[in-house]
Design a protein around this motif. Structure first.
Motif, PDB file in Angstrom:
ATOM      1  N   THR A 298     -27.450  -0.276 -28.764  1.00  0.00           N
ATOM      2  CA  THR A 298     -26.716  -1.263 -29.561  1.00  0.00           C
ATOM      3  C   THR A 298     -27.622  -1.858 -30.615  1.00  0.00           C
ATOM      4  O   THR A 298     -28.752  -2.250 -30.328  1.00  0.00           O
ATOM      5  CB  THR A 298     -26.189  -2.401 -28.655  1.00  0.00           C
TER       6      THR A 298
ATOM      7  N   THR B 298     -23.495   1.570 -30.587  1.00  0.00           N
ATOM      8  CA  THR B 298     -22.618   0.461 -30.972  1.00  0.00           C
ATOM      9  C   THR B 298     -23.273  -0.371 -32.068  1.00  0.00           C
ATOM     10  O   THR B 298     -24.443  -0.733 -31.967  1.00  0.00           O
ATOM     11  CB  THR B 298     -22.333  -0.455 -29.761  1.00  0.00           C
ATOM     12  N   LEU B 299     -22.493  -0.698 -33.091  1.00  0.00           N
ATOM     13  CA  LEU B 299     -22.894  -1.664 -34.106  1.00  0.00           C
ATOM     14  C   LEU B 299     -22.165  -2.952 -33.768  1.00  0.00           C
ATOM     15  O   LEU B 299     -20.928  -2.990 -33.760  1.00  0.00           O
ATOM     16  CB  LEU B 299     -22.524  -1.190 -35.513  1.00  0.00           C
TER      17      LEU B 299
ATOM     18  N   ILE C 200     -20.409   1.458 -44.234  1.00  0.00           N
ATOM     19  CA  ILE C 200     -20.291   2.347 -43.077  1.00  0.00           C
ATOM     20  C   ILE C 200     -19.742   3.691 -43.541  1.00  0.00           C
ATOM     21  O   ILE C 200     -18.711   3.749 -44.204  1.00  0.00           O
ATOM     22  CB  ILE C 200     -19.350   1.757 -42.004  1.00  0.00           C
TER      23      ILE C 200
ATOM     24  N   TYR D 104     -24.988   2.607 -43.103  1.00  0.00           N
ATOM     25  CA  TYR D 104     -24.810   2.602 -41.645  1.00  0.00           C
ATOM     26  C   TYR D 104     -24.071   3.873 -41.253  1.00  0.00           C
ATOM     27  O   TYR D 104     -22.926   4.085 -41.659  1.00  0.00           O
ATOM     28  CB  TYR D 104     -24.019   1.364 -41.206  1.00  0.00           C
TER      29      TYR D 104
ATOM     30  N   PHE E 120     -22.318   5.550 -35.923  1.00  0.00           N
ATOM     31  CA  PHE E 120     -21.933   4.656 -34.825  1.00  0.00           C
ATOM     32  C   PHE E 120     -20.586   5.076 -34.246  1.00  0.00           C
ATOM     33  O   PHE E 120     -19.665   5.415 -34.984  1.00  0.00           O
ATOM     34  CB  PHE E 120     -21.894   3.197 -35.291  1.00  0.00           C
TER      35      PHE E 120
ATOM     36  N   THR F 117     -18.913   3.051 -31.778  1.00  0.00           N
ATOM     37  CA  THR F 117     -18.115   1.858 -31.499  1.00  0.00           C
ATOM     38  C   THR F 117     -18.663   0.666 -32.285  1.00  0.00           C
ATOM     39  O   THR F 117     -19.825   0.647 -32.695  1.00  0.00           O
ATOM     40  CB  THR F 117     -18.110   1.508 -29.994  1.00  0.00           C
ATOM     41  N   TYR F 118     -17.792  -0.323 -32.442  1.00  0.00           N
ATOM     42  CA  TYR F 118     -18.123  -1.544 -33.169  1.00  0.00           C
ATOM     43  C   TYR F 118     -17.645  -2.714 -32.315  1.00  0.00           C
ATOM     44  O   TYR F 118     -16.560  -2.655 -31.737  1.00  0.00           O
ATOM     45  CB  TYR F 118     -17.432  -1.554 -34.539  1.00  0.00           C
TER      46      TYR F 118
ATOM     47  N   TRP G  40     -13.070  -0.500 -31.939  1.00  0.00           N
ATOM     48  CA  TRP G  40     -13.491  -1.870 -32.216  1.00  0.00           C
ATOM     49  C   TRP G  40     -13.098  -2.743 -31.039  1.00  0.00           C
ATOM     50  O   TRP G  40     -12.007  -2.599 -30.493  1.00  0.00           O
ATOM     51  CB  TRP G  40     -12.799  -2.398 -33.470  1.00  0.00           C
TER      52      TRP G  40
END
Length: 172
Positions: free
Chosen positions: A73, A94-95, A110, A116, A119, A121-122, A142
């Motif tokens: 993360t 994860t971001l 993103i 970025y 990733f 998941t956010y 998300w």
């Protein structure tokens, strides 16, 4: 700075971390990574500056952060800054948007060719309100566990994204 494979670890940066400078004169791919995470289930929290090292061409930078392990993360907090790309090459990265002070993030940062990358998941964590500006075509899962996630426009999230939330403000 490198978190090697093995046990999970955490970095909480409120200052400046910079990767090593490139030595190959004229090369644009020689700058060192600011934070390299090879471990799994680790967390990098940033409310300071993380910079990739300056490449040998004197202009380009290495990655600011590379998350190579699994289930890592990267948590952004107010005051965060990155010089260089932030790349998740491992699986299930994860971001996260966290902290207790309000902040904003430009969703156009993103994507595969954006700052970025990679990733899966956010997440919105912490008591703060994060406002998302811009748009992205990148999907992903998300979640909003704490605080408020505000979408600054109708297309802040990709059409193929999945949202699980607590408080969510769709448009401001």
């Amino acid at each position: 700075m490198t978190l090697r494979s093995g046990a999970s670890a955490s970095i909480d940066n409120a200052g400046t971390i910079t990767g090593g400078a490139g030595t190959n004169a004229g090369s644009s791919t020689d700058g060192g990574t600011g934070v390299q995470v090879n471990a799994s289930s680790s967390r990098v929290i940033n409310n300071g500056t993380i910079a990739g090292g300056l490449a040998g061409d004197g202009v380009s930078h290495g990655n600011a952060v590379t998350l190579a392990g699994t289930n890592n993360t990267l948590e952004l907090r107010t005051g965060y800054a990155f010089i260089g790309n932030v790349v998740a090459t491992g699986s299930n990265a994860t971001l996260a948007f966290g902290g207790s002070s309000n902040a904003s993030f430009d969703m156009s940062d993103i994507g595969g060719a954006a700052q970025y990358r990679g990733f899966a998941t956010y997440a919105k964590i912490g008591s703060s309100t994060w406002t998302l500006t811009g748009t992205t075509a990148v999907g992903g899962n998300w979640s909003v566990a704490e605080g408020i996630l505000q979408a600054g426009g109708q297309r802040a999230f990709a059409a193929n994204g999945l949202m699980r939330s607590r408080p969510l403000r769709r448009w401001i």
